[in-house]
Design an enzyme around this catalytic site. Structure first.
Site, short mmCIF file in Angstrom:
data_model
loop_
_atom_site.label_atom_id
_atom_site.label_comp_id
_atom_site.label_asym_id
_atom_site.label_seq_id
_atom_site.Cartn_x
_atom_site.Cartn_y
_atom_site.Cartn_z
N ARG A 1 7.45 1.11 -10.25
CA ARG A 1 7.55 1.97 -9.04
C ARG A 1 8.55 2.97 -9.30
O ARG A 1 9.13 3.46 -8.17
CB ARG A 1 7.36 1.42 -7.72
CG ARG A 1 6.31 0.45 -7.18
CD ARG A 1 4.91 1.26 -7.62
NE ARG A 1 3.91 0.36 -7.37
CZ ARG A 1 3.41 -0.34 -8.44
NH1 ARG A 1 3.75 0.03 -9.72
NH2 ARG A 1 2.18 -1.21 -8.28
N SER B 1 2.12 1.61 0.75
CA SER B 1 3.15 0.57 0.88
C SER B 1 4.55 1.10 1.29
O SER B 1 4.81 1.84 0.25
CB SER B 1 3.21 -0.50 -0.13
OG SER B 1 1.89 -1.11 0.00
N GLU C 1 9.56 3.01 -0.66
CA GLU C 1 8.78 3.36 -1.93
C GLU C 1 8.78 5.00 -1.47
O GLU C 1 9.07 5.84 -2.54
CB GLU C 1 7.46 2.86 -1.85
CG GLU C 1 7.41 1.78 -2.55
CD GLU C 1 6.02 1.38 -3.15
OE1 GLU C 1 5.21 2.35 -3.29
OE2 GLU C 1 5.88 0.23 -3.38
#
Length: 378
Positions: free
Chosen positions: A166, A250, A370
């Site tokens: 990520r 998320s 994130e």
């Protein structure tokens, strides 16, 4: 430049928070994108690029600069060096899920498991999006990159983007800036041309998520529809009528920790080994070789642990909200912070801070967000 009347960023982000910026520009071609950014960089004024707004939490105070909304679209099919493969060059503003639908309709395999992920194709490499064992790093060939330091557009291979879990050199992380200030103009992927028939699904994580036996054979269309159904059951497919989808997906990353730290967590906490970098070949000069080459011990792989499990077992269940707040956890998925209608960015940030503090107090681990945060502090 195609300047428009500024809109509230709450209208342009999936978390539905954020004030109206000072200035807004809507670009619909790659030339407009390049020209606009060069002009902004030359003037030295603050800037923010938005695609689908699905990985962004913007503050309640107006952004004092120019927001560039990228609406470029288009898919170009190109030959690939190897037989049985196809390359697609995709404009940065093209919807990621529309690209997945196109690939499935064309019988091209490699991204079907990432069906339903919101946002634009240009944003996908920035955080190396992934789901169910597939990541864009597995299919990304190169990007066209507009570099702020030079104003030049260059073709940059995927190997130079620092793609990790990520992350990439283009992503602004909480507490740090991007290693390379640049904007993606187009993305080129290479996919397998498997057609519309059934084929064997490789990868245990994807087979497990789809409930497939190792020898099972399915179609790309079946994979896409099944993934969309699974994501929808978790509130991870955008739906204006469902507040559980008013989120950035998320909000916290599954944490990657050392194997030693992972052993301090409860055995029930889901975890997955992260393969270490392979040990490189060693060249020993002949005059120093005595017939024995000591084998270095393989490093113990790091471990990825479930952030959702940590949150729930820190006493924060699905649907949790702080008193008086319009921000809450999804009722379907403990990793999604959601706007229940009218939540401010500060209410969302306060919930995120509370979750971080509880998980740290319970397990000694600080969860990392994130989304990119603009004008927001955790």
């Amino acid at each position: 430049m195609p300047e428009i009347e500024p809109r509230s960023l709450a209208e342009l982000t999936t978390l539905r928070a954020g004030a109206r910026p000072a200035r807004m520009i809507d670009v619909r071609t790659s030339d407009e994108l390049v020209e606009t950014l060069r002009e902004l960089w030359g003037a030295g004024e603050p800037w923010l690029v938005i695609g689908g707004g699905s990985n962004l939490l913007v503050g309640d105070e107006p952004f004092d600069g120019t927001v560039v909304v990228v609406r470029t679209t288009g898919i170009e099919r190109l030959p690939a060096p190897d037989a049985g493969r196809v390359r697609l060059r995709v404009q940065a503003g093209h919807s990621w899920d529309d690209l997945v639908e196109y690939a499935v309709a064309e019988g091209l395999s490699g991204i079907a498991a990432m069906s339903g992920i919101p946002g634009t194709t240009g944003a996908a490499p920035v955080q190396n999006i992934g789901a169910y064992g597939q990541e864009i790093v597995q299919t990304l060939v190169e990007v066209e990159l507009l570099d702020e330091s030079t104003g030049d557009v260059s073709v940059v291979p995927a190997s130079e983007l620092g793609l990790g879990f990520r992350t990439s050199v283009l992503k602004t992380h909480h507490g740090s800036v991007a290693a390379r200030s640049a904007v993606i103009v187009s993305v080129t992927l290479e996919l397998d041309d498997v057609g519309h028939g059934e084929f064997e699904v490789t990868g245990p994580q994807l087979r497990g998520a789809l409930g497939l036996d190792p020898e099972a054979r399915v179609t790309l269309r079946w994979i896409r529809e099944t993934v969309l159904a699974v994501r929808a059951s978790k509130g991870m497919v955008l739906d204006d009528a469902d507040n559980d989808t008013w989120s950035a997906g998320s909000f916290f990353q599954n944490a990657v920790v050392s194997a030693a730290f992972a052993r301090t967590l409860p055995a029930e906490c889901p975890r997955w080994p992260v393969a270490p970098d392979p040990v490189g070949d060693r060249v020993i000069p002949l005059e120093h070789y005595y017939g024995v080459d000591p084998v270095a011990a393989a490093p113990e792989p790091d471990v990825k642990v479930s952030a959702a499990w940590l949150i729930e077992h820190a006493g924060i269940g699905k649907g949790f909200a702080l008193p008086g707040s319009r921000a809450g956890l999804s009722t379907k998925h403990a990793l999604a912070l959601t706007n229940r209608g009218g939540a401010t960015a500060e209410q969302l940030a306060a919930l995120a801070r509370f979750i971080q503090q509880r998980v740290q107090a319970e397990f000694g681990l600080v969860l990392q967000p994130e989304p990119v945060l603009v004008g927001v502090e955790l």
